[in-house]
Enzyme design. Structure first.
Site, PDB file in Angstrom:
ATOM      1  N   GLU A 223      36.182  28.713  35.988  1.00 60.87           N
ATOM      2  CA  GLU A 223      36.817  28.283  37.238  1.00 60.87           C
ATOM      3  C   GLU A 223      38.043  29.129  37.537  1.00 60.87           C
ATOM      4  O   GLU A 223      38.267  29.566  38.668  1.00 60.87           O
ATOM      5  CB  GLU A 223      37.251  26.812  37.141  1.00 60.87           C
ATOM      6  CG  GLU A 223      36.114  25.833  36.911  1.00 60.87           C
ATOM      7  CD  GLU A 223      35.794  25.613  35.426  1.00 60.87           C
ATOM      8  OE1 GLU A 223      35.926  26.563  34.631  1.00 60.87           O
ATOM      9  OE2 GLU A 223      35.412  24.494  35.074  1.00 60.87           O
ATOM     10  N   CYS A 255      42.232  24.131  34.428  1.00 59.19           N
ATOM     11  CA  CYS A 255      41.555  24.560  35.656  1.00 59.19           C
ATOM     12  C   CYS A 255      41.826  23.575  36.798  1.00 59.19           C
ATOM     13  O   CYS A 255      41.985  23.975  37.952  1.00 59.19           O
ATOM     14  CB  CYS A 255      40.056  24.722  35.429  1.00 59.19           C
ATOM     15  SG  CYS A 255      39.708  26.127  34.358  1.00 59.19           S
TER      16      CYS A 255
HETATM   17  N1  THU Z   1      35.120  26.409  29.677  1.00 60.31           N
HETATM   18  C1  THU Z   1      35.110  26.778  30.991  1.00 60.31           C
HETATM   19  O1  THU Z   1      34.754  27.910  31.304  1.00 60.31           O
HETATM   20  N2  THU Z   1      35.505  25.866  31.918  1.00 60.31           N
HETATM   21  C2  THU Z   1      35.947  24.602  31.642  1.00 60.31           C
HETATM   22  O2  THU Z   1      36.439  23.913  32.529  1.00 60.31           O
HETATM   23  C3  THU Z   1      35.810  24.081  30.266  1.00 60.31           C
HETATM   24  C4  THU Z   1      35.565  25.092  29.211  1.00 60.31           C
HETATM   25  C5  THU Z   1      34.719  27.400  28.666  1.00 60.31           C
HETATM   26  C6  THU Z   1      35.865  27.902  27.842  1.00 60.31           C
HETATM   27  C7  THU Z   1      35.166  28.329  26.577  1.00 60.31           C
HETATM   28  O3  THU Z   1      34.735  29.652  26.719  1.00 60.31           O
HETATM   29  C8  THU Z   1      33.933  27.438  26.489  1.00 60.31           C
HETATM   30  O4  THU Z   1      33.805  26.817  27.771  1.00 60.31           O
HETATM   31  C9  THU Z   1      34.033  26.361  25.411  1.00 60.31           C
HETATM   32  O5  THU Z   1      35.248  25.682  25.506  1.00 60.31           O
END
Ligand code: THU
Length: 300
Positions: A223, A255
Site C-alpha cells: 500500500e 499503511c
Molecule cells: N504487508 C503488506 O504489504 N501490507 C500490509 O498492510 C501488511 C503486510 C507485507 C509486508 C511483508 O512483506 C509481508 O506482508 C508480511 O508481513
C-alpha cells in the site's frame, strides 16, 4: 469556453457535453477572466497523421495535437497573460482565440481500452491536456511537466469525470490490477506477497507491491509503495485502494496512517482467494491523527 467543433469522426453527445464542461473548468482552474475560444477537430487516425506530417514533420498518427495561437513568455501561462490573450480577441465570436486542437477518436477508443477506463474519461483527459498546452503549459522539462500534471489533475478532479457512477475504472479492474501487482512482490523472507492498486480521483492508477529486505524492518508494504509512487508523480487525491494477498489482509497500521494523510475516506477493497470485502479507511482507523489534528479551529 467557446468551442468551434469540427466533427469529422463522431462521439456521443454525452461525451461532447462533458468535454465542454471540462473546457470551462480549464479556464476556471487557470483563473482566466477573459472569454476564450478554441477550435476542436475530432477526426480519425489518417487525418491526424496528415496534420502531424504537414505541420510538425512527424509521419505518424497520435492522440492529440495542439496549436496555440499565443506565444507565452517563458514560465508564464494564460492566467497571467491577459493582455496577450486580448490580442487574439475576435469581434465576431466575442472571445479570444487561443488555438486549435485535433483529437483522434480512434486513439480515444484504443487508449480507453488499454487503460481500462471509459472513452468519456479518455476524451476529457485528451481535451484537458490539449487545452493546457493552449494555455502555455508544457512537459519537456521535469519541473514544467510537474506543473502541467498538477494543473491537469486540478481540472480533472474539478469536473469529476466519474460522477453518476458511469465512468472510471471499475472495481473489478482495480482488483485484478492489485492481483497483478502481487506477482511483482519481493517477499523472500515472509513468502507473503501483497499487491495494491491505488486509484486517484482523476482516474490515474498506481500499483505497489511489498518489498522486503534482509534487514527486516526496512520492508515496505504494498500500500505504501503505491501511495509513495502516486504522490511522487504529483497525485494526492485518491478514492479507492484494492489490496490482494493470499489471505484477508486489511492494511497494517502504518499503511492506514499513511493513507489517512491524503484520503481519510478512501474505500479499501481487499481480495483473497476469489473473495472481496470493502471498508472505509475511517472504519479501519477511527479517530485517526491527520493533517488537521493540529489545527486549533477543528478542536471541539
Ligand atoms: N504487508 C503488506 O504489504 N501490507 C500490509 O498492510 C501488511 C503486510 C507485507 C509486508 C511483508 O512483506 C509481508 O506482508 C508480511 O508481513
Amino acid at each position: 469556453m467557446l468551442i468551434d467543433w469540427n466533427i469529422l469522426s463522431g462521439m456521443g453527445s454525452d461525451i461532447l457535453a462533458r468535454m465542454q464542461e471540462a473546457a470551462d473548468a480549464c479556464l476556471d482552474a487557470e483563473k482566466v477572466n477573459v472569454p476564450c475560444m478554441i477550435s476542436v477537430c475530432l477526426c480519425g487516425d489518417d487525418y491526424i497523421r496528415d496534420i502531424n506530417r504537414q505541420f510538425r514533420n512527424m509521419d505518424s498518427a497520435t492522440d492529440v495535437l495542439s496549436f496555440p495561437t499565443v506565444s507565452y513568455p517563458a514560465g508564464r501561462t494564460a492566467g497571467s497573460c491577459e493582455s496577450l490573450l486580448r490580442h487574439e480577441y475576435d469581434a465576431d465570436s466575442g472571445a479570444c482565440f487561443i488555438g486549435d486542437l485535433f483529437i483522434s477518436t480512434e486513439h480515444v477508443a484504443s487508449q480507453a481500452a488499454e487503460y481500462g477506463h471509459s472513452q468519456m474519461r479518455e476524451a476529457v483527459y485528451l481535451l484537458v491536456h490539449g487545452i493546457c498546452h493552449l494555455m502555455g503549459y508544457d512537459h519537456i522539462e521535469p519541473q514544467d511537466k510537474e506543473r502541467m500534471r498538477n494543473m491537469e489533475e486540478k481540472i480533472l478532479s474539478s469536473v469529476d469525470v466519474r460522477r453518476d457512477g458511469e465512468d472510471g475504472t471499475d472495481d473489478e479492474k482495480l482488483l485484478s490490477l492489485a492481483r497483478e501487482a502481487m506477482t511483482r512482490s519481493y517477499s523472500p523472507y515472509s513468502s507473503y506477497p501483497v499487491g495494491a492498486a491505488l486509484r486517484c480521483t482523476d482516474g490515474r492508477i498506481y500499483l505497489g507491491c511489498n518489498i522486503e529486505n534482509a534487514s527486516f524492518s526496512l520492508t515496505n508494504c504494498a500500500e505504501r509503495t503505491a501511495v509513495f509512487k502516486a504522490v511522487s508523480e504529483g497525485a494526492r487525491s485518491f478514492d479507492t485502494i484494492a489490496i490482494a494477498a493470499k489471505t484477508k489482509a486489511w492494511p497494517c497500521g502504518a499503511c492506514r496512517q499513511v493513507l489517512n494523510e491524503f484520503a481519510p475516506e478512501i474505500r479499501v477493497l481487499v481480495t483473497w482467494d476469489g473473495h472481496v470485502e470493502e471498508k472505509k479507511l475511517s472504519e479501519l482507523l477511527p479517530e485517526g491523527f491527520g493533517p488537521r489534528s493540529m489545527d486549533q479551529n477543528t478542536q471541539e
